[in-house]
Scaffold this active site. Structure first.
Site, PDB file in Angstrom:
ATOM      1  CE1 TYR A 142      -3.689   2.528   0.712  1.00 41.38           C
ATOM      2  CE2 TYR A 142      -2.327   3.273   2.540  1.00 41.38           C
ATOM      3  CZ  TYR A 142      -3.415   3.450   1.700  1.00 41.38           C
ATOM      4  OH  TYR A 142      -4.224   4.549   1.850  1.00 41.38           O
ATOM      5  CG  ASP A 237       5.924   3.600   0.699  1.00 40.86           C
ATOM      6  OD1 ASP A 237       6.229   4.265   1.715  1.00 40.86           O
ATOM      7  OD2 ASP A 237       4.759   3.426   0.323  1.00 40.86           O
ATOM      8  CE  LYS A 265       2.225   4.870   8.322  1.00 45.90           C
ATOM      9  NZ  LYS A 265       0.871   4.887   8.813  1.00 45.90           N
TER      10      LYS A 265
HETATM   11  N1  HOZ Z   1      -4.703   1.621   6.872  1.00 46.94           N
HETATM   12  C1  HOZ Z   1      -3.955   2.671   7.508  1.00 46.94           C
HETATM   13  C2  HOZ Z   1      -2.694   2.121   8.102  1.00 46.94           C
HETATM   14  N2  HOZ Z   1      -1.961   1.236   7.292  1.00 46.94           N
HETATM   15  C3  HOZ Z   1      -4.856   3.278   8.538  1.00 46.94           C
HETATM   16  C4  HOZ Z   1      -4.535   4.667   8.863  1.00 46.94           C
HETATM   17  C5  HOZ Z   1      -5.550   5.268   9.828  1.00 46.94           C
HETATM   18  O1  HOZ Z   1      -6.669   4.803   9.912  1.00 46.94           O
HETATM   19  O2  HOZ Z   1      -5.181   6.188  10.519  1.00 46.94           O
END
Ligand code: HOZ
Length: 427
Positions: A142, A237, A265
């Site tokens: 992702y 990434d 992050k």
């Molecule tokens: N799917 C996101 C983390 N891999 C979620 C991010 C979020 O909900 O803050």
């Protein structure tokens, strides 16, 4: 009715699904999402004032624990001088220099506001710099929610069993080649066929959006050599892994130098930030030096930058990552030992402060193996742990995160809770 349930009902009336990011809705595990009232160190408190040990950590950023006093102070000090200027600041230079000092592959860096922006722009830059259109990504990885990357993507899309988003015209993804993670032969075949048209390969060098999946020996090396041989750019990434798996991300652990890296992050210490950087000759294609456009009112936001600088400073403490990795390993080893003692097929893996738990005998080496794990049992485990006051990610396709505030007492309490839960699951 619990206050969490009341808030969820109310949220669903004004926000689609009641949440601003889909996995938070708990749809794949069922039940009511916990609305967070506050957080401190390794703990979250929900709207009913129930305390949880948190292994989501804002999906990675909270590496120092929630509301670290020095990071909060840096944010407060920055905020009194203004929240956003839309003009350059010295702090932006400082954080760029810190990133360049720490990651050997970075010669120049551009700040943006999120990981999605970082990956989206890195792809545009790779296309602009090479004059080619095709990109390679891997199933289950992702890279944020830009159109050309929402094909067979991981994270929330996998969680909801629909890895390719609606609303993306086929023409927009016609240039995206999707290959299997860890399939070196597949990469070689794709380059043999399309090599001269491939602008870049983008990869999570340790995948964290189909649960935690490590690269097979030789996989990242093959990406590097194929890209070099065909004049394509290699993009790591490291939005999730950067400053999370070690002081230099996966590139530091493996010694493989990508052409471009995306970050977010941890580098914002909990504030919205993203960055992409790499080879100066490539970065010089970005406007205003070059013809590849990128801009943002909040890019390099002074408050986010202050949080990021303080976080990166604190991460430089001697032994920080050794301690973090050891605590994370204590958690995963403890969980695996406890599950096995109760006869439950379970495995766990970690790297630095990031981990995966799987209801499967073996640690999965790819998406198919993660999908073949006992996801129904994960859901039962997730809710039982939540009842015990332990908050894991509400999806079997997400990695978990440990902070420097997860000390022995916190890990011990987690393992004691897990042992009670495994004992019930075994019956
Ligand atoms: N799917 C996101 C983390 N891999 C979620 C991010 C979020 O909900 O803050």
């Amino acid at each position: 009715m619990s206050r969490n349930a009341e808030l969820f009902d109310r949220a669903c009336r004004s926000i689609p699904g009641g949440v601003n990011s889909p996995v938070r809705a708990f749809r794949s595990v069922g039940g009511t999402p916990r609305f967070v009232a506050r957080a401190q160190g390794p703990y979250l408190w929900d709207a009913d004032d129930k305390r949880y040990i948190d292994y989501v950590g804002s999906w990675g950023p909270a590496i120092l624990g929630h509301a670290h006093p020095e990071v909060v102070k840096a944010v407060q000090e920055a905020a009194v001088h203004g929240l956003s200027y839309g003009a350059p600041t010295e702090g932006e230079i400082r954080i760029a220099e810190m990133l360049i000092e720490r990651l050997p592959s970075l010669e120049m860096v551009r700040l943006v506001s999120s990981g999605t922006e970082a990956t989206m722009t890195a792809i545009r830059l790779a296309r602009g710099a090479t004059g080619r259109n095709k990109i390679v990504k891997f199933e289950g990885c992702y890279h944020g929610h830009a159109d050309s990357l929402l094909v067979k993507a991981g994270s929330g899309l996998l969680t909801f069993g629909n890895p390719t988003s609606a609303g993306v015209p086929p023409e927009f993804v016609a240039h995206t080649l999707v290959l299997d993670y860890n399939d070196t032969a597949g990469v070689q075949a794709a380059f043999a066929e399309h090599g001269k048209d491939i602008a870049c390969v983008i990869v999570e060098p340790i995948a964290g959006n189909m649960n935690l999946v490590k690269p097979a020996p030789g996989f990242l090396e093959a990406l590097r050599s194929e890209c070099t041989a065909h004049g394509a750019l290699l993009i790591f990434d490291e939005v999730m892994t950067g400053f999370r798996v070690g002081p230099q991300g996966v590139q530091g652990l493996t010694g493989i130098k990508p052409d471009l890296t995306t970050l977010a992050k941890v580098i914002g210490g909990g504030m919205p930030i993203g960055a992409f950087g790499g080879r100066a000759d490539v970065m010089k294609h970005i406007a205003p030096l070059g013809a590849v456009y990128q801009a943002g009112t909040l890019s390099g936001n002074p408050v986010a930058v202050a949080a990021g600088i303080k976080t990166l400073e604190l991460l430089s403490a001697p032994g920080f990552y050794d301690k973090l990795a050891a605590q994370t390993r204590k958690l995963t080893d403890g969980l695996a030992a406890s599950a096995r003692a109760h006869g439950i097929p379970f495995s766990a893996d970690s790297v630095g402060g990031m981990f995966g738990i799987y209801f499967a005998d073996q640690v999965p080496g790819g998406l198919a193996a993660v999908s073949a794990s006992d996801i129904e049992r994960f859901k039962v485990f997730f809710h039982a742990m939540l009842d015990e006051g332990v908050y894991f990610a509400p999806s079997a396709y997400e990695a978990g995160f440990v902070s420097s505030t997860h000390d022995d007492a916190v890990i011990g309490a987690t393992l004691a809770a897990a042992d009670r839960v495994f004992s019930k699951l075994a019956k």
